[in-house]
Each structure stands twice: as structure tokens, then as C-alpha cells.
Write an enzyme that holds these catalytic residues in place. Structure first.
Site, mmCIF file in Angstrom:
data_model
loop_
_atom_site.group_PDB
_atom_site.id
_atom_site.type_symbol
_atom_site.label_atom_id
_atom_site.label_comp_id
_atom_site.label_asym_id
_atom_site.label_seq_id
_atom_site.Cartn_x
_atom_site.Cartn_y
_atom_site.Cartn_z
ATOM 1 N N ARG A 181 0.813 -1.230 0.000
ATOM 2 C CA ARG A 181 0.000 0.000 0.000
ATOM 3 C C ARG A 181 0.839 1.271 0.000
ATOM 4 O O ARG A 181 0.359 2.328 0.370
ATOM 5 C CB ARG A 181 -0.985 0.010 1.170
ATOM 6 C CG ARG A 181 -2.003 -1.123 1.116
ATOM 7 C CD ARG A 181 -3.120 -0.903 2.129
ATOM 8 N NE ARG A 181 -4.103 -1.969 2.058
ATOM 9 C CZ ARG A 181 -4.109 -3.032 2.858
ATOM 10 N NH1 ARG A 181 -3.170 -3.149 3.797
ATOM 11 N NH2 ARG A 181 -5.035 -3.951 2.728
ATOM 12 N N LYS B 11 2.470 11.542 -10.275
ATOM 13 C CA LYS B 11 1.549 10.777 -11.115
ATOM 14 C C LYS B 11 2.234 9.480 -11.547
ATOM 15 O O LYS B 11 3.335 9.510 -12.107
ATOM 16 C CB LYS B 11 1.161 11.569 -12.365
ATOM 17 C CG LYS B 11 0.032 12.543 -12.176
ATOM 18 C CD LYS B 11 -0.386 13.088 -13.532
ATOM 19 C CE LYS B 11 -1.578 14.005 -13.450
ATOM 20 N NZ LYS B 11 -1.981 14.488 -14.786
ATOM 21 N N GLU C 238 7.589 19.517 -23.768
ATOM 22 C CA GLU C 238 7.036 19.760 -22.438
ATOM 23 C C GLU C 238 7.594 21.051 -21.832
ATOM 24 O O GLU C 238 6.923 21.720 -21.059
ATOM 25 C CB GLU C 238 7.323 18.569 -21.520
ATOM 26 C CG GLU C 238 6.544 17.301 -21.867
ATOM 27 C CD GLU C 238 5.088 17.341 -21.418
ATOM 28 O OE1 GLU C 238 4.643 18.370 -20.874
ATOM 29 O OE2 GLU C 238 4.394 16.330 -21.627
ATOM 30 N N LYS D 285 6.178 23.555 -12.379
ATOM 31 C CA LYS D 285 5.388 22.389 -12.003
ATOM 32 C C LYS D 285 5.280 22.267 -10.491
ATOM 33 O O LYS D 285 4.222 21.930 -9.958
ATOM 34 C CB LYS D 285 5.982 21.116 -12.594
ATOM 35 C CG LYS D 285 5.097 19.891 -12.323
ATOM 36 C CD LYS D 285 5.293 18.772 -13.286
ATOM 37 C CE LYS D 285 4.222 17.705 -13.086
ATOM 38 N NZ LYS D 285 4.374 16.573 -14.019
ATOM 39 N N GLU E 207 -4.813 16.908 -8.714
ATOM 40 C CA GLU E 207 -5.412 17.379 -9.958
ATOM 41 C C GLU E 207 -6.921 17.599 -9.829
ATOM 42 O O GLU E 207 -7.731 17.099 -10.609
ATOM 43 C CB GLU E 207 -5.119 16.413 -11.104
ATOM 44 C CG GLU E 207 -5.321 17.061 -12.484
ATOM 45 C CD GLU E 207 -4.851 16.190 -13.642
ATOM 46 O OE1 GLU E 207 -5.619 16.043 -14.590
ATOM 47 O OE2 GLU E 207 -3.726 15.674 -13.568
ATOM 48 N N ARG F 295 -3.970 22.019 -11.455
ATOM 49 C CA ARG F 295 -3.015 21.087 -12.046
ATOM 50 C C ARG F 295 -3.462 20.569 -13.405
ATOM 51 O O ARG F 295 -2.637 20.168 -14.231
ATOM 52 C CB ARG F 295 -2.770 19.912 -11.095
ATOM 53 C CG ARG F 295 -1.688 18.961 -11.586
ATOM 54 C CD ARG F 295 -1.264 17.995 -10.501
ATOM 55 N NE ARG F 295 -0.296 17.043 -10.990
ATOM 56 C CZ ARG F 295 0.352 16.171 -10.230
ATOM 57 N NH1 ARG F 295 0.137 16.147 -8.926
ATOM 58 N NH2 ARG F 295 1.228 15.330 -10.748
ATOM 59 N N ASN G 125 -2.119 19.585 -18.511
ATOM 60 C CA ASN G 125 -2.520 18.665 -19.568
ATOM 61 C C ASN G 125 -2.728 19.362 -20.913
ATOM 62 O O ASN G 125 -3.298 18.773 -21.834
ATOM 63 C CB ASN G 125 -3.819 17.942 -19.172
ATOM 64 C CG ASN G 125 -3.619 17.028 -17.985
ATOM 65 O OD1 ASN G 125 -2.616 16.322 -17.889
ATOM 66 N ND2 ASN G 125 -4.557 17.038 -17.060
ATOM 67 N N HIS H 245 -2.461 17.402 -24.085
ATOM 68 C CA HIS H 245 -2.389 15.983 -23.776
ATOM 69 C C HIS H 245 -3.645 15.204 -24.169
ATOM 70 O O HIS H 245 -3.561 14.010 -24.442
ATOM 71 C CB HIS H 245 -2.102 15.784 -22.289
ATOM 72 C CG HIS H 245 -0.685 16.098 -21.917
ATOM 73 N ND1 HIS H 245 -0.112 17.334 -22.142
ATOM 74 C CD2 HIS H 245 0.288 15.342 -21.347
ATOM 75 C CE1 HIS H 245 1.141 17.314 -21.725
ATOM 76 N NE2 HIS H 245 1.409 16.133 -21.237
ATOM 77 N N HIS I 283 -2.567 12.117 -26.165
ATOM 78 C CA HIS I 283 -2.781 10.751 -25.702
ATOM 79 C C HIS I 283 -3.630 9.964 -26.691
ATOM 80 O O HIS I 283 -3.408 8.761 -26.891
ATOM 81 C CB HIS I 283 -3.451 10.763 -24.328
ATOM 82 C CG HIS I 283 -2.533 11.145 -23.213
ATOM 83 N ND1 HIS I 283 -2.955 11.312 -21.915
ATOM 84 C CD2 HIS I 283 -1.195 11.397 -23.191
ATOM 85 C CE1 HIS I 283 -1.932 11.645 -21.146
ATOM 86 N NE2 HIS I 283 -0.867 11.708 -21.896
ATOM 87 N N HIS J 105 5.793 10.403 -26.878
ATOM 88 C CA HIS J 105 4.909 11.252 -26.074
ATOM 89 C C HIS J 105 5.126 12.734 -26.344
ATOM 90 O O HIS J 105 4.165 13.486 -26.550
ATOM 91 C CB HIS J 105 5.121 10.957 -24.586
ATOM 92 C CG HIS J 105 4.298 11.827 -23.687
ATOM 93 N ND1 HIS J 105 2.921 11.727 -23.606
ATOM 94 C CD2 HIS J 105 4.652 12.825 -22.837
ATOM 95 C CE1 HIS J 105 2.461 12.628 -22.755
ATOM 96 N NE2 HIS J 105 3.498 13.303 -22.266
#
Length: 367
Positions: A129, A151, A193, A235, A245, A249, A253, A256, A260, A273
């Protein structure tokens, strides 16, 4: 959050409930004290891939063992590429932790690019966990984006990063000398980026990037270190305020949702990417113009800078706009009220726009 000078070593502090430092500079892969500071227990699993491990795995392992001779360090190495960011490889890495006898104070050390960092971070999030993870990014893209913020995820055939967790690292260590072995295509992908931070919140940074484009492409140490530190500061400021997020935040994206979808529709075997995000940012800027939020000239300025960095700025041939739209419906950024996009009111001023009509998205894709 605070930072020191980016030369020769910069430290960007990320605050919040679980604070950590991003250390940026040359020669960090041999700094055993720095690398070993994140190891609290007696077990560590070094996760890397078939490209990076032959270059750096022994160096990092030796540095760690010199600083922490009491720690058992095992390795798990993925085949390189986005196609390896799967539940199957996640399960293999979990098995490697079990074979190590990892306890709750063990650490996963992620040595590589975004694929390695995402998968290793997810492994750390799930073992017992949640155990520690130290991110050692070796690509520009990972240094300025995926290694920071916690992330973690793996991909499914249906889409990118659909199974994952938020799990902040214990430390991020970015050795800028690793960029010397980076293929030119990967360096350019990382610059996409970097450009994103100027596009969404810092128009002056975009000016800076335009002025230093040639130096960045040439791998100039000072320019790259400055770009990395400035990107990480942006960031860090955002993830401190919005670690899960739930608000600001989401602006990270930008590009993205389109990107994606392109990656998934190409089976994670076409554009990488950064390249897909570059195309996605241009499409998002043009969608912003179509929605009356910003001018077309600003979209073209963004496209020109990305093209100057050797990045694609148009949708690859052979992709069906309708199929891309369906991919976007499964994207994590979609919501009950329809498609959500990060758009902009112009350079340096992004926002989330919900309920964007399918027709508007298709019109941008078909153009």
C-alpha cells in the site's frame, strides 16, 4: 517553494503534505550520499530499461552500495518503449520486489525516462500500500514533467495511463550529464514539455525559449539546466497547490487530450509522447481560436516554435478523426458533461473548458 541558482546544482523544493526536493546538476549519478539519502530500509529495487540500464545501472548501483553497504539492491529492467508500460510488466516488477523480500521501508529507484518512472512509481504506490520511490530521470521529458508531481500509471490497449495512482517521490535527482547520451529525437521530445510551461503560464519563458532555441538544440549545458530548473519550478508551484489534480493542475494537460489519443490510436508505436503533445498543443491552440478564446496568430507562433525544435505540428497521416474522438471520450480528463480540454486565452493564459462540442473538435482534427 524555493530554488537556488541552476548552476552548477539547482534544488527546487516541492512542498505540500509530502515535501521533497528536485536536485538538478551534473555528476549526480555518482553522488552516493545524495542517491542513498532516499533509502530508509535494507531493500531497494532498481527499475530501468534496456536502453538506460547498460549506460547507468552499474554506476548508480555502485554509488548506492558505497554509500549504503547495508542495503540489498536488486534490479528489474523493462524492454524500452511505451509498449512496455503495461500491467504485465507491472506484475513482473511486483514479483521482483517480492523476491527481494522488500519490507515497508523498502525503496523503488526509477532510473530512466517517463515509462520507467511511471511504472516504477506505480509499483512503489502498490507494494504494501505504498513504499518510497526515488526518481532518477535520464530524459529531458522526464526531468521536466513525469518525474515531478507523483503521477504514476500504466497503459491499457484502450488508452494511456488509465490505471495508476498519485504517489509523490521521496526525491527527484536529475543528472544533466545523462542528456549527453540522449538521442536527438528524445531531446526534442522533452523540449515539447518545456514549451508547454511557457504556453500555459509564462509568456516571458516562451520568449526566452525562442531566443535560446539553437543553444537548447545543441545541448548547451547552461541553457538546458536553466530550462529544466524553470520548468520544474513551474510544475512544483502547481502541484504544491493541487497535488491530486482537482483544479489548477489540470492546466498541465495542455495538448495531452489530443496527444494521448494520437499515441493510443497509433498503438504506442508512432509518435513518442513529446511529439504527440507537440501536435496536441497546436491542435488545442487552434481549437481555442475556433472557440473564440484566442487568436489564430498565437497558435501559429506556437507551431513555429515547436517546428523550430524539430517537432511535428500536424496530425500524422492515416489517423481517423472519428476514432481519435472516441479515444478522447475514454481519456481521464473527460467528464460527465462531455469532453474537457485545456485551452488558452493566448500565450501564458490557459484554462479548462468543459462541454466542448464534438463538431468543433472534429473540425480541428479534419483541418
Amino acid at each position: 517553494m524555493n530554488a537556488t541558482s541552476p548552476s552548477p546544482r539547482a534544488i527546487v523544493e516541492v512542498g505540500g503534505e509530502k515535501p521533497y526536493a528536485i536536485t538538478i546538476g551534473p555528476g549526480l549519478l555518482d553522488d552516493g550520499a545524495l542517491l542513498g539519502a532516499g533509502l530508509r530500509g535494507r531493500h531497494a529495487l532498481l527499475v530501468s530499461d534496456g536502453n538506460v540500464a547498460p549506460l547507468y545501472a552499474d554506476r548508480v548501483t555502485q554509488a548506492l552500495r558505497a554509500a549504503r553497504p547495508d542495503v540489498r539492491i536488486d534490479g528489474y529492467f523493462l524492454p524500452p518503449g511505451e509498449a512496455s508500460k503495461t500491467l504485465a510488466h507491472f506484475a513482473e516488477a511486483i514479483d521482483a520486489l517480492a523476491a527481494t523480500g522488500a519490507t515497508r521501508d523498502a525503496c523503488v529507484v526509477a532510473l530512466g525516462g517517463g515509462v520507467v518512472g511511471d511504472l516504477a512509481g506505480f509499483v512503489a504506490a502498490c507494494w504494501m500500500r505504498g513504499i518510497d520511490c526515488v526518481q532518477i530521470p535520464t530524459t529531458l521529458l522526464a526531468m521536466v514533467d513525469s518525474s515531478v508531481g507523483g503521477k504514476t500509471a500504466v497503459d491499457l490497449p484502450q488508452g494511456k495511463n488509465l490505471v495508476g495512482a498519485f504517489h509523490p517521490p521521496r526525491a527527484v535527482i536529475a543528472d544533466t550529464e545523462a542528456l549527453l547520451t540522449l538521442p536527438p529525437r528524445e531531446l526534442r521530445a522533452g523540449l515539447a514539455e518545456v514549451v508547454k510551461y511557457g504556453a500555459i503560464r509564462d509568456a516571458a519563458f516562451l520568449d526566452w525559449l525562442e531566443d535560446r532555441a539553437d543553444a537548447l538544440l545543441a545541448g548547451d549545458d547552461a541553457a538546458l539546466a536553466d530550462a529544466i530548473a524553470r520548468s520544474c519550478r513551474h510544475k512544483a508551484e502547481i502541484v504544491e497547490r493541487d497535488p491530486f489534480e482537482r483544479g489548477e493542475r489540470a492546466l498541465l494537460n495542455f495538448g495531452h487530450t489530443f496527444g494521448h489519443a494520437i499515441e493510443a490510436e497509433q498503438g504506442f508505436g508512432g509518435l513518442n509522447h513529446g511529439e504527440a503533445v507537440a501536435v496536441g498543443m497546436v491542435l488545442a491552440a487552434r481549437l481555442s481560436a475556433r472557440q473564440g478564446l484566442a487568436g489564430e496568430a498565437e497558435a501559429e507562433r506556437l507551431a513555429a516554435l515547436l517546428a523550430r525544435f524539430g517537432l511535428p505540428v500536424a496530425l500524422p497521416g492515416g489517423l481517423d478523426p472519428a476514432a481519435l474522438l472516441e479515444r478522447m471520450r475514454l481519456d481521464k480528463k473527460a467528464a460527465a458533461d462531455g469532453l474537457r480540454f485545456v485551452l488558452w486565452d493566448g500565450i501564458g493564459a490557459a484554462r479548462v473548458v468543459a462541454g466542448v462540442a464534438d463538431e468543433a473538435v472534429l473540425a480541428v482534427l479534419e483541418k
